[in-house]
Write a protein that holds these residues in place. Sequence first.
Motif, PDB file in Angstrom:
ATOM      1  N   GLY A  52       3.021 -17.518  -4.449  1.00 23.97           N
ATOM      2  CA  GLY A  52       3.008 -18.689  -3.581  1.00 23.97           C
ATOM      3  C   GLY A  52       3.063 -18.237  -2.136  1.00 23.97           C
ATOM      4  N   GLU A 102       5.407 -23.082  -1.310  1.00 30.06           N
ATOM      5  CA  GLU A 102       4.332 -23.664  -2.109  1.00 30.06           C
ATOM      6  C   GLU A 102       3.918 -22.658  -3.175  1.00 30.06           C
ATOM      7  OE1 GLU A 102       1.078 -25.156   0.182  1.00 30.06           O
ATOM      8  OE2 GLU A 102       0.023 -25.893  -1.602  1.00 30.06           O
ATOM      9  N   VAL A 103       4.195 -22.998  -4.422  1.00 30.08           N
ATOM     10  CA  VAL A 103       3.873 -22.101  -5.532  1.00 30.08           C
ATOM     11  C   VAL A 103       2.421 -22.339  -5.931  1.00 30.08           C
ATOM     12  CG1 VAL A 103       4.436 -21.567  -7.947  1.00 30.08           C
ATOM     13  CG2 VAL A 103       6.273 -21.989  -6.291  1.00 30.08           C
ATOM     14  N   ALA A 121       2.726 -22.635 -11.819  1.00 32.20           N
ATOM     15  CA  ALA A 121       3.519 -23.871 -11.856  1.00 32.20           C
ATOM     16  C   ALA A 121       4.443 -23.926 -13.075  1.00 32.20           C
ATOM     17  CB  ALA A 121       2.586 -25.087 -11.836  1.00 32.20           C
ATOM     18  N   LEU A 124       8.146 -22.984 -13.037  1.00 33.90           N
ATOM     19  CA  LEU A 124       9.153 -23.794 -12.344  1.00 33.90           C
ATOM     20  C   LEU A 124       9.943 -24.705 -13.287  1.00 33.90           C
ATOM     21  CD1 LEU A 124       7.031 -24.800  -9.207  1.00 33.90           C
ATOM     22  CD2 LEU A 124       8.860 -23.091  -9.312  1.00 33.90           C
ATOM     23  N   THR A 164       4.633 -28.370  -7.209  1.00 35.05           N
ATOM     24  CA  THR A 164       4.751 -26.947  -6.881  1.00 35.05           C
ATOM     25  C   THR A 164       5.248 -26.711  -5.458  1.00 35.05           C
ATOM     26  OG1 THR A 164       2.428 -26.965  -6.268  1.00 35.05           O
ATOM     27  CG2 THR A 164       2.949 -26.230  -8.501  1.00 35.05           C
TER      28      THR A 164
END
Lengths: 237, 237
Positions: free
Chosen positions: B7, B29-30, B35, B38, B100
Amino acid sequence: MQLKPIGYVRSPIADRKQMPPLGVPAEVEVLPEYAEGLLHIDKHSHLWILTWLHTATREPLQVNPRGAENAVHGVFALRSPTRPNPIGLTAVGVRWREGTRIGVSLLDFVDGTPVIDIKPYLATRDMIYGATSAQIGRPADREAIRASLLMQAEFFGLDIAAPAVEQAAAIVAHFRAEVLGFHDAPGIRVTAPEGRGDLADAFMAMVRVRPGNGSLRFHALPAVWMECAAGRAEYPV
Amino acid sequence: MQLKPIGYVRSPIADRKQMPPLGVPAEVEVLPEYAEGLLHIDKHSHLWILTWLHTATREPLQVNPRGAENAVHGVFALRSPTRPNPIGLTAVGVRWREGTRIGVSLLDFVDGTPVIDIKPYLATRDMIYGATSAQIGRPADREAIRASLLMQAEFFGLDIAAPAVEQAAAIVAHFRAEVLGFHDAPGIRVTAPEGRGDLADAFMAMVRVRPGNGSLRFHALPAVWMECAAGRAEYPV
């Protein structure tokens, strides 16, 4: 984004399956070409050891954490070695240093793990007393709880051989095992005897209670009360 | 040992020279392909953000830290971005998450910094109340001290808008600036009014005193005493 080893972990444990959850006393051996980077490292009581977890896999992105066999979690919600960039991060107390060899308290990396960075632990930036986590896995048993509590007491700056620390660890381990059934319970309140700062310290270290929000109170009785929504217990001290 | 970005940091600050020492509120921001990692990250109040400091140099091994222009230190004794493997490590509070994108409290990485890992902050393993460091650099001014104290109070779980927190920050900042002349002093002792758990919490957060070793005491006066070998001061509260 290519890493280079700056040293290696020297540990009596070479097999990940044999590593206790909290690690064992070990050494960090810095390569001679990075020795200059250690100047004044002795200013710090505790260090972060960052490693490349060379035996870990970089996939999948979700795994079952230890002690929670039917509860898949994303790897970014866990400290599992399985992750896209398998970087290990463990805080240690410095026990001794001889040149490029640093003896450290509990370290959970196996022998030969490449070290990629060493950073000072800065209490002003890294110490989050108020951090909370919902429960992920259950501890193996009461002894596993006790071992974790004693490490927390040591990190708090307490002498883990002190009777008050032993006593508080036994109380908290009993409460978590017998009253809470190994479940985490938010909102634990502790009432300790007035004038027993040693017990107050130990409960701050192990339960992270504090007087300002009423989670740590004092009374005139020679007893410790542990309470939360799930139950209560009283312990003579 | 090849890293891949998972990210990027999204920050209002793009120039390292403009970054305040403690950072600014920012986003992580991934990338969509990570995603899944997470899942259940919302269990944790605080996270470690690990980055690749792409604008840093990997040499030399010794530098002058900020606020200490004539005191060369090894990079492993500092949190300087200059280091053989320029990995950034900052603990943050989670403010919000939208898919994300994770909104975080103070983050000191510039816009566009590659994120290489996210780990949960585990108070049981990462919280070292007893960690000590000999002084490295001097704070820029009393306001820099105050900003750091308020971050420490927030990490302790305190409401930094509470009058007791403001008051304690002003007292500690005054003592460090005016009595200690911006020098660190080990062994600070604080005496606070009985029944003022809110002030006790604030001094624990900011000076890491504790009742068990006598560094935090209570008296019946409406005043705070700050003392150490280098001097003492009294503050009405």
